[in-house]
Every structure is written in C-alpha cells, then in structure tokens.
Design a protein around this motif. Structure first.
Motif, mmCIF file in Angstrom:
data_model
loop_
_atom_site.group_PDB
_atom_site.id
_atom_site.type_symbol
_atom_site.label_atom_id
_atom_site.label_comp_id
_atom_site.label_asym_id
_atom_site.label_seq_id
_atom_site.Cartn_x
_atom_site.Cartn_y
_atom_site.Cartn_z
ATOM 1 N N GLY A 71 0.780 -1.236 0.000
ATOM 2 C CA GLY A 71 0.000 0.000 0.000
ATOM 3 C C GLY A 71 0.807 1.279 0.000
ATOM 4 N N THR A 72 2.130 1.154 -0.017
ATOM 5 C CA THR A 72 2.970 2.347 -0.039
ATOM 6 C C THR A 72 2.963 2.973 -1.429
ATOM 7 N N VAL A 73 2.531 4.224 -1.519
ATOM 8 C CA VAL A 73 2.550 4.966 -2.779
ATOM 9 C C VAL A 73 3.246 6.292 -2.536
ATOM 10 N N ILE A 74 4.290 6.542 -3.309
ATOM 11 C CA ILE A 74 5.020 7.806 -3.220
ATOM 12 C C ILE A 74 5.050 8.426 -4.607
ATOM 13 N N GLU A 75 4.569 9.646 -4.708
ATOM 14 C CA GLU A 75 4.647 10.383 -5.974
ATOM 15 C C GLU A 75 6.021 11.041 -6.046
ATOM 16 N N GLY A 76 6.836 10.635 -7.001
ATOM 17 C CA GLY A 76 8.191 11.154 -7.082
ATOM 18 C C GLY A 76 8.272 12.521 -7.731
ATOM 19 N N LYS A 77 9.330 13.233 -7.402
ATOM 20 C CA LYS A 77 9.583 14.505 -8.076
ATOM 21 C C LYS A 77 9.855 14.289 -9.557
ATOM 22 N N ASP A 78 10.420 13.135 -9.893
ATOM 23 C CA ASP A 78 10.581 12.737 -11.291
ATOM 24 C C ASP A 78 9.359 11.905 -11.675
ATOM 25 N N PRO A 79 8.395 12.480 -12.387
ATOM 26 C CA PRO A 79 7.159 11.758 -12.674
ATOM 27 C C PRO A 79 7.310 10.653 -13.721
ATOM 28 N N THR A 80 8.469 10.554 -14.335
ATOM 29 C CA THR A 80 8.662 9.572 -15.406
ATOM 30 C C THR A 80 9.197 8.240 -14.899
ATOM 31 N N ARG A 81 9.625 8.203 -13.635
ATOM 32 C CA ARG A 81 10.239 6.972 -13.124
ATOM 33 C C ARG A 81 9.608 6.568 -11.801
ATOM 34 N N ARG A 82 9.365 5.265 -11.653
ATOM 35 C CA ARG A 82 8.893 4.759 -10.360
ATOM 36 C C ARG A 82 9.306 3.317 -10.172
ATOM 37 N N TRP A 83 9.528 2.971 -8.919
ATOM 38 C CA TRP A 83 9.756 1.591 -8.516
ATOM 39 C C TRP A 83 8.398 0.908 -8.331
ATOM 40 N N ILE A 84 8.272 -0.341 -8.780
ATOM 41 C CA ILE A 84 7.071 -1.153 -8.560
ATOM 42 C C ILE A 84 7.528 -2.414 -7.823
ATOM 43 N N VAL A 85 7.049 -2.589 -6.606
ATOM 44 C CA VAL A 85 7.676 -3.536 -5.677
ATOM 45 C C VAL A 85 6.645 -4.479 -5.055
ATOM 46 N N ASP A 86 6.962 -5.761 -5.056
ATOM 47 C CA ASP A 86 6.242 -6.748 -4.252
ATOM 48 C C ASP A 86 7.258 -7.382 -3.308
ATOM 49 N N PRO A 87 7.191 -7.079 -2.017
ATOM 50 C CA PRO A 87 8.208 -7.592 -1.094
ATOM 51 C C PRO A 87 8.109 -9.087 -0.842
ATOM 52 N N LEU A 88 6.920 -9.656 -1.050
ATOM 53 C CA LEU A 88 6.738 -11.087 -0.781
ATOM 54 C C LEU A 88 5.637 -11.621 -1.701
ATOM 55 N N ASP A 89 6.023 -12.079 -2.870
ATOM 56 C CA ASP A 89 5.073 -12.668 -3.808
ATOM 57 C C ASP A 89 5.048 -14.176 -3.561
ATOM 58 N N GLY A 90 3.903 -14.668 -3.129
ATOM 59 C CA GLY A 90 3.793 -16.057 -2.698
ATOM 60 C C GLY A 90 3.584 -16.143 -1.203
ATOM 61 N N THR A 91 2.788 -15.198 -0.675
ATOM 62 C CA THR A 91 2.579 -15.115 0.772
ATOM 63 C C THR A 91 1.983 -16.397 1.346
ATOM 64 N N THR A 92 1.048 -17.002 0.626
ATOM 65 C CA THR A 92 0.422 -18.232 1.130
ATOM 66 C C THR A 92 1.448 -19.346 1.265
ATOM 67 N N ASN A 93 2.348 -19.472 0.297
ATOM 68 C CA ASN A 93 3.425 -20.458 0.409
ATOM 69 C C ASN A 93 4.277 -20.180 1.640
#
Length: 264
Positions: A71-93
């Motif tokens: 749920g972390t969303v940060i609007e960067g000063k550079d609007p052309t670049r952003r990180w897209i992050v999943d810290p734990l994909d496969g939580t049920t496993n």
C-alpha cells in the motif's frame, strides 16, 4: 552481466529484503502449532521487507516514485520513473512453510518497464533483466525461453483463484481446453516466479487474470528479454492496469494464446 547503477541498486535491495524474509521464514514452522497461527507474523514480515525495499530504493533514488504491494505509494519529483515492488510474492506459500516465494522489483520509465529483478531467497536464485541487455540468472547464466515447438510436450503455469474468486470460472474453462493439449499445468503460487520460470525455459508458458502491477511488472521484462512474448489476454488491455497476462516462448505463443483467448 555488468548492470547499470539502477540495476545494482535493485539487486542489493532484493538481497537485503530476502535476508530479512529468510530469517522470518525459519520461524514460520515453529508458529504453525501455535493457537494464534502464523498469519499476523507473516504480515509483519511482509511489511518489514517492503520497508527495507523502500528505504534502499528511495535513499538511492529519492526523486523516483514508489508503488508497493503493502500500500505504499510515493509520488516522485521525477514523474517519469517509479519503482514497482512486491516484497513477498507467494505469501500463502510462505505462510505454510513452503519455500517458493520471491521479492520482485521493477523500474518503470515513461510507462515502460526498463529493469526487473525477481529474487527467490529460499533457493538463492536471482533473475534479472534490463531492457536490451538480456535476461540473466545469478552472476553469469544467460537465460532463454524454451525451444519446444509442440503443445503436447509443453508445461504451463497459472494461478487458480481460490475462495470463489471472480476469475475462477474462466480459469476452469481455460484448463478444460488446455490440459488435453499439453504435458501439464502447474500452480505454484507466485506469479513473479512463474514468469521468471518462463524466462528460464522451465515452463513453456504462463497465463493468469486479475493480477496487480507489482505481481508481474518485473517478470514481464524477464520474459521479453529472454526472447519470449508477453501480451494482455484481451486486445487493448493494459497488463499493469487490468492484470490479465499471457506469456510464452515464441514457437508456441500463438497456439497457446489462442486457447486462452478462446472464450474472450
């Protein structure tokens, strides 16, 4: 592969978050027998890993935007670049003590994924790619998608919705059409690793509906840089918005996609 500064930042962040998760993963088995269960613990582990990623990535590139699975969303000063992050994909496993889950980090520039990392800490497998530089595993293994040309010899992966999920009927119809034509279908519970495995030639293809950008952003680039095709299930969709994706090695993509799109 000698990566860019941004890729090296991503690799370092993925490893640091992975170390934190591995430490927590060792505790999950002990919690299985407790009355409360490990659910709350895993949620904390997930949030802690995202905080590590946010700190590492944003300290290195403070002007970039940030979109996180927690749920972390940060609007960067550079609007052309952003990180897209999943810290734990496969939580049920992770929750059930199964060692098949991943940290996923993508870098988006002007709406296009230009770098991607999927790290499987339990197996110490680091999949990574940059646009135009190929797809790699760990230090030096160049990855290519499978060269199989016949569906009947091919193995595919998907996610099967649970608990009456919206896309369960469509997925069951997909399986009914696909399974008689192929060598098998796997449901391992991590979209990021499913796409990484297509890139590595372990699966011939993968499809799923209703995903989030953080589930698939990095994996999309891995497959493309390994020579595979990734497209929306329906023409005109945006995979990172709609979350419907079909991916496969080039020799079988058209046949495979036609089966998945048959009901569309």
């Amino acid at each position: 592969m000698q990566g860019s500064a941004n890729l090296n930042i991503m690799l370092k962040a993925a490893r640091k978050a992975g170390r934190s998760l591995v430490k927590d993963f060792r505790e999950v088995e002990n919690l299985q027998v407790s009355a409360k269960g490990p659910g709350d613990f895993v949620s904390r582990a997930d949030r802690a890993a995202e905080e590590i990623l946010k700190t590492e990535l944003m300290e290195a590139r403070p002007n970039y935007g940030f979109l996180g699975e927690e749920g972390t969303v940060i609007e960067g000063k550079d609007p052309t670049r952003r990180w897209i992050v999943d810290p734990l994909d496969g939580t049920t496993n992770f929750l059930h003590g199964m060692p098949h889950w991943a940290v996923s980090i993508a870098l988006e520039h002007k709406g296009e994924i230009v770098a991607g990392v999927v790290y499987d800490p339990a197996k110490d497998e680091m999949f990574y790619a940059e646009k135009g530089a190929g797809c790699w595993l760990n230090d030096s293994q160049r990855l290519r998608v499978s060269g199989r040309t016949r569906l009947i010899e091919s193995v595919f992966a998907t996610g099967v919705p649970y608990g009456g999920g919206k896309y369960l009927p469509a997925t069951l119809q997909d399986l009914a059409r696909l399974m008689p034509t192929c060598a098998g279908v796997r449901r391992w519970g991590s979209a990021a690793l499913d796409l990484a495995y297509v890139a590595a030639g372990r699966y011939e293809g993968y499809w799923e509906r209703g995903l989030h950008a953080w589930d698939i952003a990095a994996g999309i680039l891995l497959v493309r840089e390994a020579g595979g095709f990734v497209q929306p299930i329906r023409e005109g969709q945006d995979m990172l918005v709609d979350g419907h994706v079909v991916a496969a090695a080039e020799p079988i993509f058209d046949q495979f996609a036609a089966i998945i799109r048959d009901r569309e």
